[in-house]
Design a protein around this motif. Structure first.
Motif, PDB file in Angstrom:
ATOM      1  N   SER A  20      46.386  56.979   9.495  1.00 30.30           N
ATOM      2  CA  SER A  20      46.362  55.593   9.490  1.00 30.30           C
ATOM      3  C   SER A  20      44.914  54.933   9.848  1.00 30.30           C
ATOM      4  O   SER A  20      43.979  55.557  10.381  1.00 30.30           O
ATOM      5  CB  SER A  20      46.926  55.126  10.997  1.00 30.30           C
ATOM      6  OG  SER A  20      46.423  55.809  11.883  1.00 30.30           O
ATOM      7  N   VAL A  21      44.643  54.133   9.069  1.00 31.40           N
ATOM      8  CA  VAL A  21      43.292  53.636   9.038  1.00 31.40           C
ATOM      9  C   VAL A  21      43.166  51.798   8.883  1.00 31.40           C
ATOM     10  O   VAL A  21      44.309  51.437   8.781  1.00 31.40           O
ATOM     11  CB  VAL A  21      42.378  54.106   7.916  1.00 31.40           C
ATOM     12  CG1 VAL A  21      42.247  55.573   7.946  1.00 31.40           C
ATOM     13  CG2 VAL A  21      43.147  53.452   6.618  1.00 31.40           C
ATOM     14  N   GLY A  22      42.139  51.164   9.458  1.00 34.36           N
ATOM     15  CA  GLY A  22      42.158  49.684   9.042  1.00 34.36           C
ATOM     16  C   GLY A  22      41.635  49.470   7.630  1.00 34.36           C
ATOM     17  O   GLY A  22      41.083  50.349   6.982  1.00 34.36           O
ATOM     18  N   SER A  23      41.607  48.172   7.329  1.00 33.92           N
ATOM     19  CA  SER A  23      41.188  48.042   5.809  1.00 33.92           C
ATOM     20  C   SER A  23      40.119  46.829   6.079  1.00 33.92           C
ATOM     21  O   SER A  23      40.215  45.954   7.144  1.00 33.92           O
ATOM     22  CB  SER A  23      42.559  47.496   5.031  1.00 33.92           C
ATOM     23  OG  SER A  23      41.691  46.863   3.793  1.00 33.92           O
ATOM     24  N   LEU A  24      39.107  46.711   5.296  1.00 34.37           N
ATOM     25  CA  LEU A  24      38.131  45.655   5.281  1.00 34.37           C
ATOM     26  C   LEU A  24      38.421  44.793   4.322  1.00 34.37           C
ATOM     27  O   LEU A  24      38.028  43.737   3.858  1.00 34.37           O
ATOM     28  CB  LEU A  24      36.837  46.193   5.036  1.00 34.37           C
ATOM     29  CG  LEU A  24      36.210  47.209   6.183  1.00 34.37           C
ATOM     30  CD1 LEU A  24      35.095  47.838   5.569  1.00 34.37           C
ATOM     31  CD2 LEU A  24      36.168  46.647   7.308  1.00 34.37           C
ATOM     32  N   ASP A  25      39.949  45.027   3.589  1.00 36.59           N
ATOM     33  CA  ASP A  25      40.161  44.130   2.494  1.00 36.59           C
ATOM     34  C   ASP A  25      41.516  43.397   2.823  1.00 36.59           C
ATOM     35  O   ASP A  25      42.658  43.721   3.110  1.00 36.59           O
ATOM     36  CB  ASP A  25      40.481  45.180   1.255  1.00 36.59           C
ATOM     37  CG  ASP A  25      40.965  44.364  -0.026  1.00 36.59           C
ATOM     38  OD1 ASP A  25      41.456  43.061   0.161  1.00 36.59           O
ATOM     39  OD2 ASP A  25      40.600  44.880  -1.213  1.00 36.59           O
ATOM     40  N   ASP A  26      41.492  42.208   2.910  1.00 38.91           N
ATOM     41  CA  ASP A  26      42.415  41.182   3.353  1.00 38.91           C
ATOM     42  C   ASP A  26      43.770  41.383   2.615  1.00 38.91           C
ATOM     43  O   ASP A  26      44.925  40.953   2.837  1.00 38.91           O
ATOM     44  CB  ASP A  26      42.042  39.619   3.348  1.00 38.91           C
ATOM     45  CG  ASP A  26      41.168  39.516   4.456  1.00 38.91           C
ATOM     46  OD1 ASP A  26      41.080  39.956   5.359  1.00 38.91           O
ATOM     47  OD2 ASP A  26      40.353  38.246   4.503  1.00 38.91           O
ATOM     48  N   ILE A  28      45.109  44.000   1.377  1.00 39.55           N
ATOM     49  CA  ILE A  28      45.829  45.258   1.692  1.00 39.55           C
ATOM     50  C   ILE A  28      46.519  45.021   2.850  1.00 39.55           C
ATOM     51  O   ILE A  28      46.008  44.644   4.097  1.00 39.55           O
ATOM     52  CB  ILE A  28      44.709  46.649   2.150  1.00 39.55           C
ATOM     53  CG1 ILE A  28      44.279  46.925   0.604  1.00 39.55           C
ATOM     54  CG2 ILE A  28      45.533  47.797   2.629  1.00 39.55           C
ATOM     55  CD1 ILE A  28      43.163  48.176   0.612  1.00 39.55           C
ATOM     56  N   ASP A  32      51.088  49.240   3.139  1.00 37.61           N
ATOM     57  CA  ASP A  32      50.493  49.433   1.647  1.00 37.61           C
ATOM     58  C   ASP A  32      50.181  51.022   1.829  1.00 37.61           C
ATOM     59  O   ASP A  32      49.648  51.294   2.727  1.00 37.61           O
ATOM     60  CB  ASP A  32      49.410  48.542   1.411  1.00 37.61           C
ATOM     61  CG  ASP A  32      49.863  47.096   1.310  1.00 37.61           C
ATOM     62  OD1 ASP A  32      50.893  46.778   0.916  1.00 37.61           O
ATOM     63  OD2 ASP A  32      49.143  46.242   0.874  1.00 37.61           O
ATOM     64  N   VAL A  34      47.654  53.555   0.367  1.00 34.32           N
ATOM     65  CA  VAL A  34      46.179  53.531  -0.251  1.00 34.32           C
ATOM     66  C   VAL A  34      45.750  54.869  -0.294  1.00 34.32           C
ATOM     67  O   VAL A  34      45.954  55.854   0.630  1.00 34.32           O
ATOM     68  CB  VAL A  34      45.193  52.833   0.745  1.00 34.32           C
ATOM     69  CG1 VAL A  34      43.994  52.830   0.282  1.00 34.32           C
ATOM     70  CG2 VAL A  34      45.599  51.491   1.004  1.00 34.32           C
ATOM     71  N   PRO A  36      42.499  56.789  -1.177  1.00 33.66           N
ATOM     72  CA  PRO A  36      41.032  56.728  -1.468  1.00 33.66           C
ATOM     73  C   PRO A  36      40.476  57.768  -2.358  1.00 33.66           C
ATOM     74  O   PRO A  36      41.098  58.969  -2.218  1.00 33.66           O
ATOM     75  CB  PRO A  36      40.557  56.890  -0.092  1.00 33.66           C
ATOM     76  CG  PRO A  36      41.226  57.697   0.781  1.00 33.66           C
ATOM     77  CD  PRO A  36      42.863  57.533   0.264  1.00 33.66           C
ATOM     78  N   SER A  39      36.235  59.351   1.295  1.00 35.40           N
ATOM     79  CA  SER A  39      36.021  58.797   2.594  1.00 35.40           C
ATOM     80  C   SER A  39      34.675  59.030   3.316  1.00 35.40           C
ATOM     81  O   SER A  39      33.850  59.648   2.854  1.00 35.40           O
ATOM     82  CB  SER A  39      37.059  59.414   3.744  1.00 35.40           C
ATOM     83  OG  SER A  39      36.774  60.938   3.916  1.00 35.40           O
TER      84      SER A  39
END
Length: 86
Positions: A20-26, A28, A32, A34, A36, A39
């Motif tokens: 689980s991670v956060g996103s810097l893209d609104d 996403i 969703d 993702v 990558p 990392s």
């Protein structure tokens, strides 16, 4: 990371890890998927995982690329599953 390191001394051969991670893209959203291409190391434990020495191998802040075959397989399987579910 502690759980993964512990599994290293067992007979476990395969694991599935869903992180689980956060996103810097609104664009996403929650839920969703993702996958990558790389990392950036920002935790303590994996900073030294590539070396037995605390003085060598520190990868903090570096891009870490996944195995390209595993990346492509994960992407293909995920795309197939998503198409089946829509």
């Amino acid at each position: 990371m502690d759980a993964l390191l512990t599994l290293g001394v067992t007979s476990c051969q395969q694991i599935i890890f869903i992180g689980s991670v956060g996103s810097l893209d609104d664009n996403i959203g929650i839920g969703d998927i993702v996958i990558p291409e790389y990392s950036v190391c920002g935790d303590g434990a994996s900073r030294y995982i590539s070396s037995d020495s605390l003085n060598n191998g520190d990868v903090f802040g570096e891009k870490i690329y996944s195995n390209i075959d595993l990346f492509n397989k994960s992407k293909t399987v995920t795309e197939r599953i998503c198409k089946e579910k829509t």
